[in-house]
Write a protein that holds these residues in place. Structure first.
Motif, PDB file in Angstrom:
ATOM      1  N   GLN A 100      12.778   2.966   6.656  1.00  0.00           N
ATOM      2  CA  GLN A 100      13.136   2.750   5.256  1.00  0.00           C
ATOM      3  C   GLN A 100      13.779   4.001   4.656  1.00  0.00           C
ATOM      4  O   GLN A 100      14.699   3.914   3.840  1.00  0.00           O
ATOM      5  CB  GLN A 100      11.909   2.334   4.449  1.00  0.00           C
ATOM      6  CG  GLN A 100      11.425   0.937   4.769  1.00  0.00           C
ATOM      7  CD  GLN A 100      12.531  -0.089   4.583  1.00  0.00           C
ATOM      8  OE1 GLN A 100      13.183  -0.149   3.541  1.00  0.00           O
ATOM      9  NE2 GLN A 100      12.765  -0.888   5.611  1.00  0.00           N
ATOM     10  N   MET A 101      13.289   5.170   5.053  1.00  0.00           N
ATOM     11  CA  MET A 101      13.901   6.414   4.578  1.00  0.00           C
ATOM     12  C   MET A 101      15.345   6.520   5.052  1.00  0.00           C
ATOM     13  O   MET A 101      16.231   6.933   4.301  1.00  0.00           O
ATOM     14  CB  MET A 101      13.101   7.624   5.051  1.00  0.00           C
ATOM     15  CG  MET A 101      11.821   7.834   4.307  1.00  0.00           C
ATOM     16  SD  MET A 101      11.035   9.341   4.924  1.00  0.00           S
ATOM     17  CE  MET A 101       9.674   9.469   3.799  1.00  0.00           C
ATOM     18  N   ALA A 102      15.581   6.138   6.298  1.00  0.00           N
ATOM     19  CA  ALA A 102      16.946   6.169   6.832  1.00  0.00           C
ATOM     20  C   ALA A 102      17.848   5.220   6.049  1.00  0.00           C
ATOM     21  O   ALA A 102      19.011   5.535   5.776  1.00  0.00           O
ATOM     22  CB  ALA A 102      16.936   5.810   8.313  1.00  0.00           C
ATOM     23  N   MET A 152       4.529   2.136   0.643  1.00  0.00           N
ATOM     24  CA  MET A 152       4.205   2.114   2.072  1.00  0.00           C
ATOM     25  C   MET A 152       3.309   3.288   2.449  1.00  0.00           C
ATOM     26  O   MET A 152       2.347   3.131   3.209  1.00  0.00           O
ATOM     27  CB  MET A 152       5.492   2.139   2.912  1.00  0.00           C
ATOM     28  CG  MET A 152       6.328   0.881   2.822  1.00  0.00           C
ATOM     29  SD  MET A 152       7.910   1.043   3.694  1.00  0.00           S
ATOM     30  CE  MET A 152       7.342   0.857   5.394  1.00  0.00           C
ATOM     31  N   ILE A 153       3.629   4.456   1.916  1.00  0.00           N
ATOM     32  CA  ILE A 153       2.823   5.639   2.213  1.00  0.00           C
ATOM     33  C   ILE A 153       1.422   5.485   1.622  1.00  0.00           C
ATOM     34  O   ILE A 153       0.417   5.766   2.284  1.00  0.00           O
ATOM     35  CB  ILE A 153       3.519   6.918   1.696  1.00  0.00           C
ATOM     36  CG1 ILE A 153       4.802   7.168   2.506  1.00  0.00           C
ATOM     37  CG2 ILE A 153       2.574   8.125   1.754  1.00  0.00           C
ATOM     38  CD1 ILE A 153       5.697   8.250   1.947  1.00  0.00           C
ATOM     39  N   GLU A 154       1.357   5.029   0.383  1.00  0.00           N
ATOM     40  CA  GLU A 154       0.054   4.819  -0.261  1.00  0.00           C
ATOM     41  C   GLU A 154      -0.802   3.815   0.499  1.00  0.00           C
ATOM     42  O   GLU A 154      -2.020   3.968   0.583  1.00  0.00           O
ATOM     43  CB  GLU A 154       0.252   4.347  -1.702  1.00  0.00           C
ATOM     44  CG  GLU A 154       0.792   5.424  -2.635  1.00  0.00           C
ATOM     45  CD  GLU A 154       1.250   4.870  -3.979  1.00  0.00           C
ATOM     46  OE1 GLU A 154       1.311   3.633  -4.143  1.00  0.00           O
ATOM     47  OE2 GLU A 154       1.568   5.702  -4.858  1.00  0.00           O
ATOM     48  N   GLU A 155      -0.171   2.796   1.063  1.00  0.00           N
ATOM     49  CA  GLU A 155      -0.890   1.751   1.786  1.00  0.00           C
ATOM     50  C   GLU A 155      -1.180   2.135   3.237  1.00  0.00           C
ATOM     51  O   GLU A 155      -1.834   1.384   3.955  1.00  0.00           O
ATOM     52  CB  GLU A 155      -0.091   0.450   1.751  1.00  0.00           C
ATOM     53  CG  GLU A 155       0.051  -0.132   0.357  1.00  0.00           C
ATOM     54  CD  GLU A 155       1.056  -1.272   0.290  1.00  0.00           C
ATOM     55  OE1 GLU A 155       1.681  -1.600   1.337  1.00  0.00           O
ATOM     56  OE2 GLU A 155       1.241  -1.829  -0.808  1.00  0.00           O
ATOM     57  N   GLY A 176      14.742   1.516  -6.046  1.00  0.00           N
ATOM     58  CA  GLY A 176      13.773   0.494  -5.662  1.00  0.00           C
ATOM     59  C   GLY A 176      13.279   0.695  -4.240  1.00  0.00           C
ATOM     60  O   GLY A 176      12.087   0.524  -3.948  1.00  0.00           O
ATOM     61  N   GLN A 177      14.200   1.072  -3.359  1.00  0.00           N
ATOM     62  CA  GLN A 177      13.812   1.344  -1.974  1.00  0.00           C
ATOM     63  C   GLN A 177      12.853   2.537  -1.908  1.00  0.00           C
ATOM     64  O   GLN A 177      11.879   2.518  -1.154  1.00  0.00           O
ATOM     65  CB  GLN A 177      15.049   1.630  -1.110  1.00  0.00           C
ATOM     66  CG  GLN A 177      15.889   0.406  -0.815  1.00  0.00           C
ATOM     67  CD  GLN A 177      17.141   0.788  -0.038  1.00  0.00           C
ATOM     68  OE1 GLN A 177      17.969   1.556  -0.517  1.00  0.00           O
ATOM     69  NE2 GLN A 177      17.264   0.246   1.161  1.00  0.00           N
ATOM     70  N   LEU A 178      13.118   3.560  -2.705  1.00  0.00           N
ATOM     71  CA  LEU A 178      12.234   4.731  -2.721  1.00  0.00           C
ATOM     72  C   LEU A 178      10.844   4.359  -3.221  1.00  0.00           C
ATOM     73  O   LEU A 178       9.839   4.833  -2.678  1.00  0.00           O
ATOM     74  CB  LEU A 178      12.823   5.826  -3.605  1.00  0.00           C
ATOM     75  CG  LEU A 178      13.954   6.629  -2.995  1.00  0.00           C
ATOM     76  CD1 LEU A 178      14.598   7.542  -4.033  1.00  0.00           C
ATOM     77  CD2 LEU A 178      13.460   7.434  -1.819  1.00  0.00           C
TER      78      LEU A 178
END
Length: 96
Positions: A43-45, A30-33, A22-24
């Motif tokens: 968030q990746m961390a 986030m990247i798309e937006e 779900g986090q991924l």
């Protein structure tokens, strides 16, 4: 190599992985937006930490299962084993 046989532990591991999944997905959104890179990196961390934690938990569950099988029905030995492995999990959790 053996498989985890304890259903509770398997369920715990699967739930941890589903949360990371779900986090991924959230990171993808986030990247798309076009969210700021610093926010995405944070968030990746968090996902990496969640996966590392899941790996440690799986390793400890495996150790508990295999060592427990070798101890047999020795209740005192199993209790001590559980205590030691909980400490190992705590220590390994502090690595990152």
């Amino acid at each position: 190599m053996s498989q985890l046989t304890d259903e509770k532990n398997r369920t715990d591991l699967l739930n941890r992985l589903k949360r990371a999944e779900g986090q991924l997905r959230g990171i993808q959104r986030m990247i798309e937006e076009g969210q700021p890179c610093l926010d995405i990196a944070s968030q990746m961390a968090a996902v990496r930490k969640a996966l590392d934690s899941t790996y440690v938990r799986m390793t400890v569950c495996f150790m508990e299962q295999e060592l427990g099988n070798r101890l047999g029905d020795n209740a005192k030995g199993r209790k001590q084993l559980t205590e030691v492995l909980e400490e190992v999990q705590t220590l390994l959790g502090k690595v990152r």
